[in-house]
Enzyme design. Structure first.
Site, mmCIF file in Angstrom:
data_model
loop_
_atom_site.group_PDB
_atom_site.id
_atom_site.type_symbol
_atom_site.label_atom_id
_atom_site.label_comp_id
_atom_site.label_asym_id
_atom_site.label_seq_id
_atom_site.Cartn_x
_atom_site.Cartn_y
_atom_site.Cartn_z
ATOM 1 N N HIS A 45 8.386 13.218 26.106
ATOM 2 C CA HIS A 45 9.612 12.385 26.402
ATOM 3 C C HIS A 45 10.287 12.746 27.669
ATOM 4 C CE1 HIS A 45 8.953 11.391 22.160
ATOM 5 N NE2 HIS A 45 9.204 10.036 22.603
ATOM 6 N N GLN A 161 0.280 -0.346 25.434
ATOM 7 C CA GLN A 161 1.633 -0.850 25.538
ATOM 8 C C GLN A 161 2.295 -0.932 26.999
ATOM 9 O OE1 GLN A 161 4.714 1.099 23.028
ATOM 10 N NE2 GLN A 161 5.187 2.415 24.698
ATOM 11 N N SER A 193 2.977 13.806 20.325
ATOM 12 C CA SER A 193 3.706 12.782 19.676
ATOM 13 C C SER A 193 4.362 13.082 18.582
ATOM 14 C CB SER A 193 2.172 12.098 19.057
ATOM 15 O OG SER A 193 2.753 10.988 18.108
ATOM 16 N N ARG A 195 4.433 11.650 15.952
ATOM 17 C CA ARG A 195 3.887 11.847 14.540
ATOM 18 C C ARG A 195 3.109 13.282 14.148
ATOM 19 N NH1 ARG A 195 3.463 6.379 16.132
ATOM 20 N NH2 ARG A 195 3.990 4.769 14.632
#
Ligand code: AMP
Length: 262
Positions: A45, A161, A193, A195
């Site tokens: 990010h 995406q 990630s 996750r």
């Protein structure tokens, strides 16, 4: 290094839609870069934020765990939420605005208006996560309309995406330019990630086999067999769009990845 006063400036954190709309009017004459996220921020990010900071006068990040894109309620419940740490990372990265809306404000229509794509959204991720892309496209459209950025930054890690967002922007004549950013990985090659934080140490070691096998010269079927032998559950491994894409489970944690592949 000599610190300047602006190094200590706090980031603007906006939670109310109206507050954002009036703030946006005050930065009319500046170029705006936008990074939509679901939080639990990592270096992937932050690389998008750095790219936006290089390209634009002002960088805006949103954090919104979008309920409509979760087809699995367990995944939504366990999605890591780490706002204080995220604020620290974004402040350190010198992001200008953090937008953290709530679900009631974002879905005043009870999700009765939605964006639907009828081709690309039904395969791969769409096949395994019914409704996921409707929810994703709907929230991205809402966020792009609210933020009114010149450029918005998306990771290639979520390749399907990225293609769908580009398609929506072209189809609906949205004025924001979509910028693709390369996948950031850990030292073992695993794509960062949110996750990943749900994997234990042993699973984290094991997870690195997934990108390594995507890069190998084995066939898709051979990779699937190897992954299964290692204890992964495999949703798909396919070559498409000059990439090799895959989605797997380790325990109940779902990982996706893709690499450039000709
Ligand atoms: P998320 O918070 O998972 O919704 O991701 C927000 C944005 O960051 C999306 O555009 C993702 O594709 C991007 N992103 C997530 N992980 C990575 C990564 N490892 N490298 C680059 N971009 C990423």
């Amino acid at each position: 290094m000599l610190l300047k006063p602006e190094d200590f400036l706090p980031m603007n954190i906006v939670t109310e839609l109206n507050e954002w709309v009036s703030m946006r009017k005050k930065i009319m004459n500046q170029s705006i870069g936008f990074i939509p996220t679901m939080g639990n921020l990592h270096a992937g990010h932050i690389s998008l934020c750095e790219r936006s900071k290089r390209d634009n006068d002002i960088t805006v990040v949103s954090i919104f765990v979008n309920p409509t894109q979760f087809n699995n309620q367990n995944d939504l419940k366990h999605y890591p939420r780490t706002l204080p740490e995220d604020i620290e990372k974004l402040t350190h990265a010198k992001v200008d605005y953090l937008f953290v809306p709530n679900a009631e404000d974002m879905y005043q229509d009870n999700y009765e208006i939605k964006v639907t794509e009828t081709e690309l959204s039904h395969e791969l991720e769409g096949e395994h996560r019914p409704g996921h892309f409707n929810g994703m496209l709907t929230v991205v459209l809402k966020l792009l309309n609210l933020i009114q950025a010149h450029k918005a930054y998306f990771g290639e890690k979520d390749y399907q995406q990225l293609l769908l967002v580009k398609k929506m922007v072209l189809s609906l004549f949205l004025p924001t330019e979509i910028m693709a950013c390369e996948t950031i990985r850990n030292e073992k090659g695993l794509a960062l990630s949110s996750r990943n934080s749900r994997l234990n140490d042993e699973q984290l070691e094991m997870a690195a086999h997934f990108p390594a096998l995507l890069h190998s010269h084995l066939t898709d079927e051979e990779i699937i067999t190897q992954l299964k032998n290692l204890g992964f559950k495999v949703d798909y491994i396919v070559k498409k769009w000059q990439r090799r894409l895959g989605a797997v489970y380790l325990g109940d944690v779902r990982l996706i990845d893709n690499i450039h592949y000709i």
